[in-house]
Scaffold this motif. Structure first.
Motif, PDB file in Angstrom:
ATOM      1  N   LEU A 232      -9.753  56.129   2.936  1.00  0.00           N
ATOM      2  CA  LEU A 232     -10.978  55.422   3.304  1.00  0.00           C
ATOM      3  C   LEU A 232     -12.012  55.668   2.208  1.00  0.00           C
ATOM      4  CD1 LEU A 232     -11.136  56.177   7.123  1.00  0.00           C
ATOM      5  CD2 LEU A 232     -10.910  53.917   6.090  1.00  0.00           C
ATOM      6  N   THR A 233     -11.996  54.831   1.210  1.00  0.00           N
ATOM      7  CA  THR A 233     -12.870  55.007   0.050  1.00  0.00           C
ATOM      8  C   THR A 233     -14.318  54.650   0.383  1.00  0.00           C
ATOM      9  OG1 THR A 233     -12.536  52.730  -0.699  1.00  0.00           O
ATOM     10  CG2 THR A 233     -10.951  54.390  -1.459  1.00  0.00           C
ATOM     11  N   LYS A 234     -15.221  55.027  -0.503  1.00  0.00           N
ATOM     12  CA  LYS A 234     -16.635  54.682  -0.335  1.00  0.00           C
ATOM     13  C   LYS A 234     -16.821  53.169  -0.296  1.00  0.00           C
ATOM     14  CE  LYS A 234     -18.466  58.827  -2.609  1.00  0.00           C
ATOM     15  NZ  LYS A 234     -19.265  59.350  -3.756  1.00  0.00           N
ATOM     16  N   GLU A 235     -16.019  52.476  -1.083  1.00  0.00           N
ATOM     17  CA  GLU A 235     -16.114  51.010  -1.123  1.00  0.00           C
ATOM     18  C   GLU A 235     -15.732  50.400   0.225  1.00  0.00           C
ATOM     19  OE1 GLU A 235     -15.993  52.590  -5.092  1.00  0.00           O
ATOM     20  OE2 GLU A 235     -14.593  52.871  -3.418  1.00  0.00           O
ATOM     21  N   ILE A 236     -14.716  50.943   0.854  1.00  0.00           N
ATOM     22  CA  ILE A 236     -14.298  50.441   2.167  1.00  0.00           C
ATOM     23  C   ILE A 236     -15.370  50.711   3.208  1.00  0.00           C
ATOM     24  CG2 ILE A 236     -12.625  50.710   4.040  1.00  0.00           C
ATOM     25  CD1 ILE A 236     -10.526  51.353   1.890  1.00  0.00           C
ATOM     26  N   LYS A 237     -15.884  51.933   3.224  1.00  0.00           N
ATOM     27  CA  LYS A 237     -16.889  52.312   4.212  1.00  0.00           C
ATOM     28  C   LYS A 237     -18.181  51.516   4.068  1.00  0.00           C
ATOM     29  CE  LYS A 237     -15.198  57.055   4.731  1.00  0.00           C
ATOM     30  NZ  LYS A 237     -15.525  58.482   4.564  1.00  0.00           N
ATOM     31  N   ALA A 238     -18.492  51.140   2.836  1.00  0.00           N
ATOM     32  CA  ALA A 238     -19.748  50.421   2.585  1.00  0.00           C
ATOM     33  C   ALA A 238     -19.592  48.905   2.653  1.00  0.00           C
ATOM     34  CB  ALA A 238     -20.297  50.821   1.215  1.00  0.00           C
ATOM     35  N   PHE A 239     -18.359  48.431   2.800  1.00  0.00           N
ATOM     36  CA  PHE A 239     -18.128  46.986   2.736  1.00  0.00           C
ATOM     37  C   PHE A 239     -18.761  46.245   3.909  1.00  0.00           C
ATOM     38  CE2 PHE A 239     -15.729  43.161   3.796  1.00  0.00           C
ATOM     39  CZ  PHE A 239     -15.799  42.480   2.594  1.00  0.00           C
ATOM     40  N   SER A 240     -19.327  45.094   3.609  1.00  0.00           N
ATOM     41  CA  SER A 240     -19.864  44.214   4.653  1.00  0.00           C
ATOM     42  C   SER A 240     -19.756  42.775   4.183  1.00  0.00           C
ATOM     43  CB  SER A 240     -21.327  44.560   4.964  1.00  0.00           C
ATOM     44  OG  SER A 240     -22.142  44.325   3.828  1.00  0.00           O
ATOM     45  N   LEU A 241     -19.778  41.853   5.126  1.00  0.00           N
ATOM     46  CA  LEU A 241     -19.753  40.432   4.823  1.00  0.00           C
ATOM     47  C   LEU A 241     -21.134  39.846   5.081  1.00  0.00           C
ATOM     48  CD1 LEU A 241     -16.356  39.424   6.486  1.00  0.00           C
ATOM     49  CD2 LEU A 241     -16.866  39.354   4.030  1.00  0.00           C
ATOM     50  N   PRO A 242     -21.535  38.842   4.318  1.00  0.00           N
ATOM     51  CA  PRO A 242     -22.847  38.224   4.542  1.00  0.00           C
ATOM     52  C   PRO A 242     -22.891  37.516   5.889  1.00  0.00           C
ATOM     53  CG  PRO A 242     -21.537  36.906   3.025  1.00  0.00           C
ATOM     54  CD  PRO A 242     -20.783  38.183   3.231  1.00  0.00           C
ATOM     55  N   LYS A 243     -24.073  37.390   6.454  1.00  0.00           N
ATOM     56  CA  LYS A 243     -24.214  36.718   7.746  1.00  0.00           C
ATOM     57  C   LYS A 243     -23.969  35.225   7.636  1.00  0.00           C
ATOM     58  CE  LYS A 243     -27.331  40.112   9.805  1.00  0.00           C
ATOM     59  NZ  LYS A 243     -28.660  40.345  10.437  1.00  0.00           N
ATOM     60  N   GLU A 244     -24.248  34.666   6.484  1.00  0.00           N
ATOM     61  CA  GLU A 244     -24.003  33.245   6.235  1.00  0.00           C
ATOM     62  C   GLU A 244     -22.862  33.098   5.237  1.00  0.00           C
ATOM     63  OE1 GLU A 244     -25.495  30.842   7.857  1.00  0.00           O
ATOM     64  OE2 GLU A 244     -26.885  32.178   8.921  1.00  0.00           O
ATOM     65  N   GLY A 245     -21.954  32.180   5.516  1.00  0.00           N
ATOM     66  CA  GLY A 245     -20.848  31.926   4.601  1.00  0.00           C
ATOM     67  C   GLY A 245     -19.812  33.035   4.554  1.00  0.00           C
ATOM     68  N   TYR A 246     -19.730  33.821   5.636  1.00  0.00           N
ATOM     69  CA  TYR A 246     -18.822  34.965   5.612  1.00  0.00           C
ATOM     70  C   TYR A 246     -17.351  34.569   5.682  1.00  0.00           C
ATOM     71  CZ  TYR A 246     -18.831  34.459  10.743  1.00  0.00           C
ATOM     72  OH  TYR A 246     -18.724  33.978  12.026  1.00  0.00           O
ATOM     73  N   VAL A 247     -17.046  33.402   6.272  1.00  0.00           N
ATOM     74  CA  VAL A 247     -15.640  32.978   6.333  1.00  0.00           C
ATOM     75  C   VAL A 247     -15.115  32.668   4.933  1.00  0.00           C
ATOM     76  CG1 VAL A 247     -14.035  31.220   7.165  1.00  0.00           C
ATOM     77  CG2 VAL A 247     -15.823  32.084   8.681  1.00  0.00           C
ATOM     78  N   ALA A 248     -15.899  31.914   4.168  1.00  0.00           N
ATOM     79  CA  ALA A 248     -15.497  31.581   2.804  1.00  0.00           C
ATOM     80  C   ALA A 248     -15.424  32.830   1.942  1.00  0.00           C
ATOM     81  CB  ALA A 248     -16.480  30.578   2.196  1.00  0.00           C
ATOM     82  N   GLU A 249     -16.373  33.745   2.141  1.00  0.00           N
ATOM     83  CA  GLU A 249     -16.387  34.995   1.369  1.00  0.00           C
ATOM     84  C   GLU A 249     -15.160  35.845   1.681  1.00  0.00           C
ATOM     85  OE1 GLU A 249     -18.150  38.045  -1.142  1.00  0.00           O
ATOM     86  OE2 GLU A 249     -18.473  35.890  -0.916  1.00  0.00           O
ATOM     87  N   ALA A 250     -14.855  36.003   2.966  1.00  0.00           N
ATOM     88  CA  ALA A 250     -13.697  36.810   3.363  1.00  0.00           C
ATOM     89  C   ALA A 250     -12.398  36.179   2.875  1.00  0.00           C
ATOM     90  CB  ALA A 250     -13.662  36.968   4.878  1.00  0.00           C
ATOM     91  N   THR A 251     -12.323  34.850   2.949  1.00  0.00           N
ATOM     92  CA  THR A 251     -11.123  34.138   2.493  1.00  0.00           C
ATOM     93  C   THR A 251     -10.899  34.361   1.003  1.00  0.00           C
ATOM     94  OG1 THR A 251     -11.441  32.432   4.182  1.00  0.00           O
ATOM     95  CG2 THR A 251      -9.998  31.887   2.340  1.00  0.00           C
ATOM     96  N   ALA A 252     -11.970  34.253   0.231  1.00  0.00           N
ATOM     97  CA  ALA A 252     -11.867  34.442  -1.218  1.00  0.00           C
ATOM     98  C   ALA A 252     -11.426  35.863  -1.554  1.00  0.00           C
ATOM     99  CB  ALA A 252     -13.214  34.132  -1.881  1.00  0.00           C
ATOM    100  N   ILE A 253     -11.975  36.837  -0.850  1.00  0.00           N
ATOM    101  CA  ILE A 253     -11.620  38.236  -1.095  1.00  0.00           C
ATOM    102  C   ILE A 253     -10.158  38.503  -0.738  1.00  0.00           C
ATOM    103  CG2 ILE A 253     -12.043  40.622  -0.400  1.00  0.00           C
ATOM    104  CD1 ILE A 253     -14.976  39.835   0.034  1.00  0.00           C
ATOM    105  N   MET A 254      -9.723  37.978   0.406  1.00  0.00           N
ATOM    106  CA  MET A 254      -8.321  38.179   0.819  1.00  0.00           C
ATOM    107  C   MET A 254      -7.367  37.542  -0.189  1.00  0.00           C
ATOM    108  SD  MET A 254      -7.985  40.047   3.536  1.00  0.00           S
ATOM    109  CE  MET A 254      -6.367  39.620   4.216  1.00  0.00           C
ATOM    110  N   ASN A 255      -7.672  36.318  -0.629  1.00  0.00           N
ATOM    111  CA  ASN A 255      -6.813  35.662  -1.609  1.00  0.00           C
ATOM    112  C   ASN A 255      -6.734  36.464  -2.893  1.00  0.00           C
ATOM    113  OD1 ASN A 255      -5.739  33.340  -0.359  1.00  0.00           O
ATOM    114  ND2 ASN A 255      -7.699  32.307  -0.518  1.00  0.00           N
TER     115      ASN A 255
END
Length: 260
Positions: A232-255
Motif C-alpha cells: 500500500l504505497t503512498k501513491e495508492i493511499k493518496a489517490f483520488s478521482l475528480p468529482k467531475e469527469g471521474y469515469v473518463a479519468e478512471a477509464t484512462a488510468i485503467m487502460n
C-alpha cells in the motif's frame, strides 16, 4: 538479500488512510449500455505465479481492509450496515453458525472479521487455488459483490460453465487457459470486466451513482496495489478521482495501467 518481515494485514490497516466510499453488496443488472469501457487485448505468453493460500490471503486481506474502512450505514447501500466490509447479514450468519447470539456488526472483532473473510469469501471464491495476483483480484471482487459473482466472471473468461461454484472444472479451465494466454492477460480481462460491471450497475439503477466514484477508485487502487508488489504505497493511499469527469479519468488510468 535479507528476508522481508511478514506483516499482518491488521497492522497495515491501523495506519492506513480511510477511503471515501465503502463497498456495498451489488444487485444484478439485466441490461447494460456502457458508453465508456476499458478495452481488452490478449497476450499469448504464459506466465504463472506459484500458489500459497495463506500468503495470498494476508496480501488480499491487507488491501480489502484498507479500502473497506470502518463502520458504514448508508440507507442506499443494498448491503445495509457494514463494518470492516462485513455486512450485518453476513455477520449474523457467521455468529449463528458458531452458536453465538446476534449482535450489531459494530461490535465485530478483528479475529471474527478475519475468520469471516477466510471462510465465507476467500475460500468460497476459490482464491486459495489461484495465483497471487488473480487471488487478490477475485477476493476483493467477492467481498464487494459476492463470491458467486466473482467466480462467475472468472468462469466466463476462461470458457467454463458460469455457475458461480469454484470446483475442479473451473480449476482445470483456468489451468488450460493459462497454457495459451498469460496470467497478466487473464488478470487484465478480469479487472476490465469488473470495471465495466460497475458502470452497468449505474445505468440500470441511477440511485447507485453515488457509489460509482468510490467503486472506480477501488478498481484503480486495486490495480495499482497488484502492480506495486502488494504494497500500500503512498501513491495508492493518496489517490483520488475528480468529482467531475471521474469515469473518463478512471477509464484512462485503467487502460494505461493494463497497457490496453
Amino acid at each position: 538479500m535479507p528476508k522481508k518481515k511478514k506483516t499482518d494485514a491488521w497492522d497495515v490497516m491501523k495506519d492506513s488512510i480511510k477511503p471515501d466510499v465503502a463497498g456495498v453488496v451489488i444487485q444484478p443488472v439485466v441490461s447494460t449500455k456502457i458508453e465508456t469501457k476499458v478495452t481488452t487485448k490478449i497476450s499469448s505468453t504464459s506466465i504463472v505465479e506459484p500458489i500459497s493460500a495463506d500468503d495470498n490471503f494476508e496480501k488480499a486481506l491487507q488491501y480489502t481492509l484498507w479500502i473497506e474502512g470502518g463502520y458504514v450505514n448508508n440507507k442506499n447501500d443494498h448491503g445495509g450496515p457494514t463494518n470492516l466490509g462485513v455486512t450485518q447479514e453476513t455477520y449474523d450468519s457467521y455468529r449463528r453458525q458458531a452458536g453465538l447470539a446476534r449482535q450489531s456488526v459494530k461490535l465485530i472483532t478483528q479475529t471474527e472479521a478475519k475468520d469471516v473473510y477466510r471462510k465465507l469469501f476467500f475460500d468460497k471464491a476459490g482464491c486459495d487455488k489461484l495465483q497471487l495476483s488473480l487471488s487478490i483480484a477475485a477476493f476483493d471482487f467477492a467481498c464487494n459483490s459476492s463470491p458467486g459473482r466473482a467466480v462467475i466472471f472468472l468462469q466466463r473468461i476462461v470458457g467454463t460453465s458460469a455457475d458461480g461454484d469454484f470446483g475442479p472444472n473451473t480449476s482445470k479451465a483456468i489451468t488450460d487457459y493459462l497454457t495459451k494466454h498469460s496470467l497478466d492477460s487473464l488478470l487484465g480481462d478480469y479487472l476490465m470486466e469488473r470495471f465495466n460491471f460497475f458502470l452497468s450497475i449505474v445505468h440500470g439503477n441511477s440511485s447507485q451513482e453515488q457509489f460509482l466514484r468510490g467503486w472506480l477508485k477501488r478498481m484503480v487502487c486495486l490495480t495499482m496495489y497488484i502492480q506495486s508488489d502488494y504494497i500500500l504505497t503512498k501513491e495508492i493511499k493518496a489517490f483520488s478521482l475528480p468529482k467531475e469527469g471521474y469515469v473518463a479519468e478512471a477509464t484512462a488510468i485503467m487502460n494505461k495501467l493494463l497497457k490496453r
